[in-house]
Design an enzyme around this catalytic site. Sequence first.
Site, PDB file in Angstrom:
ATOM      1  N   LYS B  78      25.818  54.723  38.168  1.00  0.00           N
ATOM      2  CA  LYS B  78      25.606  53.623  39.409  1.00  0.00           C
ATOM      3  C   LYS B  78      26.051  54.174  40.643  1.00  0.00           C
ATOM      4  O   LYS B  78      27.182  54.684  40.721  1.00  0.00           O
ATOM      5  CB  LYS B  78      26.302  52.342  38.907  1.00  0.00           C
ATOM      6  CG  LYS B  78      26.010  51.201  40.108  1.00  0.00           C
ATOM      7  CD  LYS B  78      26.416  49.928  39.581  1.00  0.00           C
ATOM      8  CE  LYS B  78      26.024  48.701  40.252  1.00  0.00           C
ATOM      9  NZ  LYS B  78      26.830  47.419  39.945  1.00  0.00           N
ATOM     10  N   SER B 153      23.688  43.608  39.320  1.00  0.00           N
ATOM     11  CA  SER B 153      23.279  44.680  40.206  1.00  0.00           C
ATOM     12  C   SER B 153      22.945  45.853  39.639  1.00  0.00           C
ATOM     13  O   SER B 153      22.596  46.922  40.417  1.00  0.00           O
ATOM     14  CB  SER B 153      24.356  44.483  41.336  1.00  0.00           C
ATOM     15  OG  SER B 153      25.591  45.169  40.743  1.00  0.00           O
ATOM     16  N   SER B 177      27.040  41.912  36.365  1.00  0.00           N
ATOM     17  CA  SER B 177      26.407  42.885  36.927  1.00  0.00           C
ATOM     18  C   SER B 177      25.859  44.108  35.947  1.00  0.00           C
ATOM     19  O   SER B 177      24.968  45.070  35.889  1.00  0.00           O
ATOM     20  CB  SER B 177      26.745  43.661  38.025  1.00  0.00           C
ATOM     21  OG  SER B 177      26.263  42.820  39.071  1.00  0.00           O
TER      22      SER B 177
END
Lengths: 95, 490
Positions: B78, B153, B177
């Site tokens: 990420k 997210s 997330s």
Amino acid sequence: MKISRQEVENIAHLARLEIDDQSKASLCEQLSGILDYMDKLAHVDVQNVKPVSGAAFMHNVLREDAPHPSPGPDVTLANAPKKDANYYLVPRVVK
Amino acid sequence: MDLHTLTLAGARRLLDEKKISSRELTRALLDRIAAHDNTINSFLMVDAADAMARADAADRQIAAGNQTVFTGIPMALKDLLCTRGMRTTCGSKILDNFVPQYDATVVAKLKQAHGVILGKTNMDEFAMGSSTENSAYFPTKNPWHLDYVPGGSSGGSAAAVAAQFCCAALGTDTGGSIRQPASHCGVVGLKPTYGRVSRFGLVSYASSLDQIGPIARTVEDAALVLNLIAGHDPMDSTCASQDVPDFTAGIAAFEKQGLKGMSVGIPKEYLGMEGIDPDVLAVFENAVKVLTELGADIKEVSLPHTAYVVAAYYIIAPCEASSNLARFDGVKYGFRANHADDLIDMYKQTRSHGFGPEVQRRIIIGTYALSAGYYDAYYGRASQVRALIMEDFSQAFDACDILLSPVAPTPAFRIGEKMDDPLTMYLTDIFTLSANMAGVPGISVPGGFSANNLPIGIQMMAGRFDELSLVRAAYGMEKSLGLNRLFPTL
């Protein structure tokens, strides 16, 4: 709770944000809705409840105050948008 | 052989048996990304040359017999995990040109193990969002249906794993997330106990809630990734010094005795809730049945302050964000607006042009809630309610080993559907926020599909530092349902 345009402007200044006029109107509306929802917390009985600031085990984390090598200015300033020798450059502060 | 179909554990076996090389595996995944990620948009950046160099280095380690579990394994990260010399944007224009000078601890661990980094995955800007639509670059699409969001997210990481672009990925979870996008993409996502994994080098959103964890195809792979990244780090003072077990021991425990002796609590407040999609409820009810068949003892438990979780969370997280994001001022790194009149004006222009609307909204909410005259009513009270929520969980885990719940009230929603209404978006986080508030671990494991063939996950939460119970129960569910063998057609 209704948030006024003036309040949004004050908060934006504290947060160092500049909000354009169109966004101000929608922010007033959105924030008022969100804060209305938050008001439900007023119904919780929190008398004598100690607030928590995190989910970690709360104890002091100490280490020896021993010197370590520093990465040095070239590394530290590598991402600076503007620099002069070993200093960050910012717009003039003193008139 | 289709190398992209390999799990992490499967790739490890073939690498060790010298049936494949890391070069072949990495090349196959890079080719697959090149062929398909222009429609899914899960990666913000792919560094093929760096990945191939790491693959070759890994192959040399394997040839010398020096490999560990991650040697030669291609992973996705990420894009809020700092990677030395590799751009890290946090999905934000304000960090568009930011090249970290050091590695996050989890990245350093992966590099030390001679893992391969394929690239950095898309995310909601600064991890603020539940759909990856808040990325300043582009939205990521759900590989199961391109009209739908992948969740967020960590939507880029979850989509990349579901699309079989990488063996596994790292995400972060501040309020769901990791778990929610894993659920929406039909993969496994594990949020470890707060403090289990070092946050050093993770760009902070809400420091008391953030935690790094794996997104993977199987529970075993997730456990392997957790083995790699867990453990004390002197660079993060909130990182726990607890012993780190081999998390795959949870799988062995299941194989030995199923779920016998494990008690599973179902929070009664969750089920009476309005707005849960019937497909989600059906998947949940099936999960209860499966766990019962595996020998678990199902009981009802109570989390009395459930109704206040969203409100408390969406005060605490923005408060912490407003403080954490004060560092983005155009002075030390990232974007700076030119032509400012003075220093304050430079700050304002930089931040207004650099941050997207949701980030600005949360900074404003946080600044408001922390401002003079409102602190006690908002942040102070939310922190007291958080104490009550933690107590709810502590009592629940006195009565049971794990808690079972849906991950999200609905399957993935359509791209654009909820963008105009932030509060409605916040409310979809109801089942995942509590684990962050209480600091307990949670896992999302595939549980079934909606009528229109979108994946639906099941959430399990356990007491602090009891990820082993999650691995054991989630593995049991995975083995019974066999859903980890299903993947979207690209």
